[in-house]
Design a protein around this motif. Structure first.
Motif, PDB file in Angstrom:
ATOM      1  N   LEU A 101       8.353   4.030  36.213  1.00  0.00           N
ATOM      2  CA  LEU A 101       9.690   4.482  35.808  1.00  0.00           C
ATOM      3  C   LEU A 101      10.651   4.475  36.990  1.00  0.00           C
ATOM      4  N   ASN A 102      10.191   4.921  38.147  1.00  0.00           N
ATOM      5  CA  ASN A 102      11.067   4.959  39.326  1.00  0.00           C
ATOM      6  C   ASN A 102      11.492   3.554  39.751  1.00  0.00           C
ATOM      7  N   ILE A 103      10.564   2.609  39.725  1.00  0.00           N
ATOM      8  CA  ILE A 103      10.898   1.231  40.090  1.00  0.00           C
ATOM      9  C   ILE A 103      11.858   0.624  39.071  1.00  0.00           C
ATOM     10  N   PHE A 104      11.641   0.919  37.813  1.00  0.00           N
ATOM     11  CA  PHE A 104      12.540   0.448  36.757  1.00  0.00           C
ATOM     12  C   PHE A 104      13.944   0.996  36.966  1.00  0.00           C
ATOM     13  N   THR A 105      14.032   2.264  37.338  1.00  0.00           N
ATOM     14  CA  THR A 105      15.326   2.895  37.615  1.00  0.00           C
ATOM     15  C   THR A 105      16.082   2.143  38.698  1.00  0.00           C
ATOM     16  N   LEU A 106      15.384   1.812  39.761  1.00  0.00           N
ATOM     17  CA  LEU A 106      16.005   1.099  40.883  1.00  0.00           C
ATOM     18  C   LEU A 106      16.508  -0.278  40.467  1.00  0.00           C
ATOM     19  N   ALA A 107      15.687  -1.007  39.722  1.00  0.00           N
ATOM     20  CA  ALA A 107      16.069  -2.351  39.295  1.00  0.00           C
ATOM     21  C   ALA A 107      17.270  -2.316  38.360  1.00  0.00           C
ATOM     22  N   MET A 108      17.253  -1.392  37.400  1.00  0.00           N
ATOM     23  CA  MET A 108      18.346  -1.324  36.430  1.00  0.00           C
ATOM     24  C   MET A 108      19.659  -0.884  37.070  1.00  0.00           C
ATOM     25  N   ALA A 109      19.572  -0.018  38.076  1.00  0.00           N
ATOM     26  CA  ALA A 109      20.795   0.426  38.748  1.00  0.00           C
ATOM     27  C   ALA A 109      21.543  -0.759  39.348  1.00  0.00           C
TER      28      ALA A 109
ATOM     29  N   ARG B 282      25.741   6.176  31.171  1.00  0.00           N
ATOM     30  CA  ARG B 282      24.770   6.845  32.041  1.00  0.00           C
ATOM     31  C   ARG B 282      23.366   6.704  31.457  1.00  0.00           C
ATOM     32  N   ILE B 283      22.418   6.281  32.285  1.00  0.00           N
ATOM     33  CA  ILE B 283      21.011   6.266  31.929  1.00  0.00           C
ATOM     34  C   ILE B 283      20.280   7.189  32.892  1.00  0.00           C
ATOM     35  N   ILE B 284      19.571   8.166  32.344  1.00  0.00           N
ATOM     36  CA  ILE B 284      18.877   9.164  33.164  1.00  0.00           C
ATOM     37  C   ILE B 284      17.421   9.197  32.724  1.00  0.00           C
ATOM     38  N   ASN B 285      16.527   8.852  33.623  1.00  0.00           N
ATOM     39  CA  ASN B 285      15.103   8.794  33.332  1.00  0.00           C
ATOM     40  C   ASN B 285      14.405  10.011  33.919  1.00  0.00           C
ATOM     41  N   ILE B 286      13.579  10.671  33.116  1.00  0.00           N
ATOM     42  CA  ILE B 286      12.873  11.851  33.607  1.00  0.00           C
ATOM     43  C   ILE B 286      11.541  11.421  34.209  1.00  0.00           C
ATOM     44  N   SER B 287      11.471  11.518  35.514  1.00  0.00           N
ATOM     45  CA  SER B 287      10.297  11.118  36.284  1.00  0.00           C
ATOM     46  C   SER B 287       9.414  12.349  36.514  1.00  0.00           C
ATOM     47  N   SER B 288       8.804  12.450  37.670  1.00  0.00           N
ATOM     48  CA  SER B 288       7.926  13.581  37.978  1.00  0.00           C
ATOM     49  C   SER B 288       7.686  13.648  39.474  1.00  0.00           C
TER      50      SER B 288
ATOM     51  N   VAL C 138      22.309   4.458  36.795  1.00  0.00           N
ATOM     52  CA  VAL C 138      20.923   4.652  36.364  1.00  0.00           C
ATOM     53  C   VAL C 138      20.219   5.479  37.436  1.00  0.00           C
ATOM     54  N   ASN C 139      19.762   6.650  37.048  1.00  0.00           N
ATOM     55  CA  ASN C 139      19.104   7.551  37.989  1.00  0.00           C
ATOM     56  C   ASN C 139      17.881   8.188  37.344  1.00  0.00           C
ATOM     57  N   ALA C 140      17.017   8.725  38.179  1.00  0.00           N
ATOM     58  CA  ALA C 140      15.840   9.447  37.705  1.00  0.00           C
ATOM     59  C   ALA C 140      15.866  10.863  38.257  1.00  0.00           C
ATOM     60  N   VAL C 141      15.293  11.777  37.519  1.00  0.00           N
ATOM     61  CA  VAL C 141      15.136  13.170  37.939  1.00  0.00           C
ATOM     62  C   VAL C 141      13.647  13.476  37.921  1.00  0.00           C
TER      63      VAL C 141
ATOM     64  N   TRP D 282      29.413   7.938  41.664  1.00  0.00           N
ATOM     65  CA  TRP D 282      29.077   7.231  42.890  1.00  0.00           C
ATOM     66  C   TRP D 282      27.595   7.371  43.241  1.00  0.00           C
ATOM     67  N   VAL D 283      26.807   7.841  42.267  1.00  0.00           N
ATOM     68  CA  VAL D 283      25.359   8.045  42.466  1.00  0.00           C
ATOM     69  C   VAL D 283      24.613   7.136  41.506  1.00  0.00           C
ATOM     70  N   THR D 284      23.824   6.215  42.016  1.00  0.00           N
ATOM     71  CA  THR D 284      23.010   5.362  41.162  1.00  0.00           C
ATOM     72  C   THR D 284      21.795   4.847  41.923  1.00  0.00           C
ATOM     73  N   GLY D 285      20.751   4.538  41.189  1.00  0.00           N
ATOM     74  CA  GLY D 285      19.518   4.035  41.799  1.00  0.00           C
ATOM     75  C   GLY D 285      18.706   5.092  42.507  1.00  0.00           C
ATOM     76  N   GLN D 286      18.953   6.358  42.208  1.00  0.00           N
ATOM     77  CA  GLN D 286      18.293   7.444  42.929  1.00  0.00           C
ATOM     78  C   GLN D 286      17.237   8.134  42.063  1.00  0.00           C
ATOM     79  N   CYS D 287      16.200   8.621  42.736  1.00  0.00           N
ATOM     80  CA  CYS D 287      15.239   9.518  42.114  1.00  0.00           C
ATOM     81  C   CYS D 287      15.418  10.872  42.790  1.00  0.00           C
TER      82      CYS D 287
END
Length: 254
Positions: free
Chosen positions: A167-175, A141-147, A185-188, A240-245
């Motif tokens: 960061l959000n675009i990176f999250t989408l690409a990595m997912a 699991r990779i979880i990126n803290i966005s804003s 790979v998701n962002a919060v 079943w959740v990936t590529g989401q912010c």
């Protein structure tokens, strides 16, 4: 037995605030947590002690981001800590929380501010993931803290907002890239949270009330509000959740 028993997590920027809340929450679910910090060693040690008092397992990792060799230092210290804990040099959960802020409208932005924020908030994050993937187990699991500044216009911190957009675009690409390894790979995206980073913005009762009014719940967020969501994304329940912010702003500015 927690839902993360047997898992190892690395949480960057975990000495205080949201990062501390996340580290404590993951440890409470049974994960062995690496508590990364850059400068505030006393606060980081407090985080580890809090986790241990709650019967969790944690160790310190010191590495300053935004300087030459930062990510290499991070993983060198991480590997040393794992060895001292008797754990294998692999991990399952990476939470990219470390970031710096810098309030500046467009007319106040300097090249130094731009370079500093992108160095810590975007460059270090990318290479932390790049090098971490060599150690991360499949199904990780990779979880990126966005804003919430990626959804709510906030020209008062234009460069900071840009780093979180990256960061959000990176999250989408990595997912998409990591799906074949079963890594999500998701962002919060938090809104205003009661941390040291924004203490100045709530220095008076009137200022605090203004920030609280952004949320439909009329309160400022707490680190635990974010940590609960991160714990879900770190668990198998989020498989079943990936590529989401995921917005975690308490419905700010709806």
């Amino acid at each position: 037995m927690g839902v993360l028993s047997g898992k190892t997590a690395l949480v960057t920027g975990a000495s205080r605030g949201i990062g501390r809340g996340i580290a404590q929450r993951l440890a409470s679910e049974g994960a062995l947590v690496a508590v990364h910090f850059g400068h505030d060693g006393e606060a980081a040690r407090d985080t580890v002690e809090m986790i241990k008092r709650e019967k969790g397992e944690a160790f310190l990792v010191r590495a300053e981001f935004g300087v030459p060799g930062d990510v290499e230092t991070l993983y060198s210290k991480f590997d040393e800590g794992l060895a001292q804990m008797g754990a294998s040099p692999e991990f399952d959960i990476l939470v990219n929380n470390a970031a710096i802020s810098g309030s500046a409208r467009i007319d106040q932005v300097t090249p130094e501010l731009f370079d500093r924020l992108f160095s810590v908030n975007a460059r270090a994050l990318l290479f932390t993931v790049q090098q971490g993937l060599k150690r991360m187990r499949d199904g990780g699991r990779i979880i990126n803290i966005s804003s919430a500044v990626t959804r709510i216009s906030y020209p008062e911190s234009v460069v900071y907002s840009m780093t979180k957009g990256a960061l959000n675009i990176f999250t989408l690409a990595m997912a998409k890239q990591l799906g074949d390894r079963g890594i999500t790979v998701n962002a919060v995206a938090p809104g205003f949270v009661e941390t040291d980073m924004n203490a100045g913005k709530r220095a008076t009762p009137e200022a605090a009330a203004e920030l609280a009014s952004w949320s439909v719940f009329d309160r400022i967020g707490q680190p635990g509000d974010i940590a609960e969501l991160v714990a879900f994304l770190a668990s198998d329940a989020s498989r079943w959740v990936t590529g989401q912010c995921i917005d975690a702003s308490g419905g700010s500015k709806l």
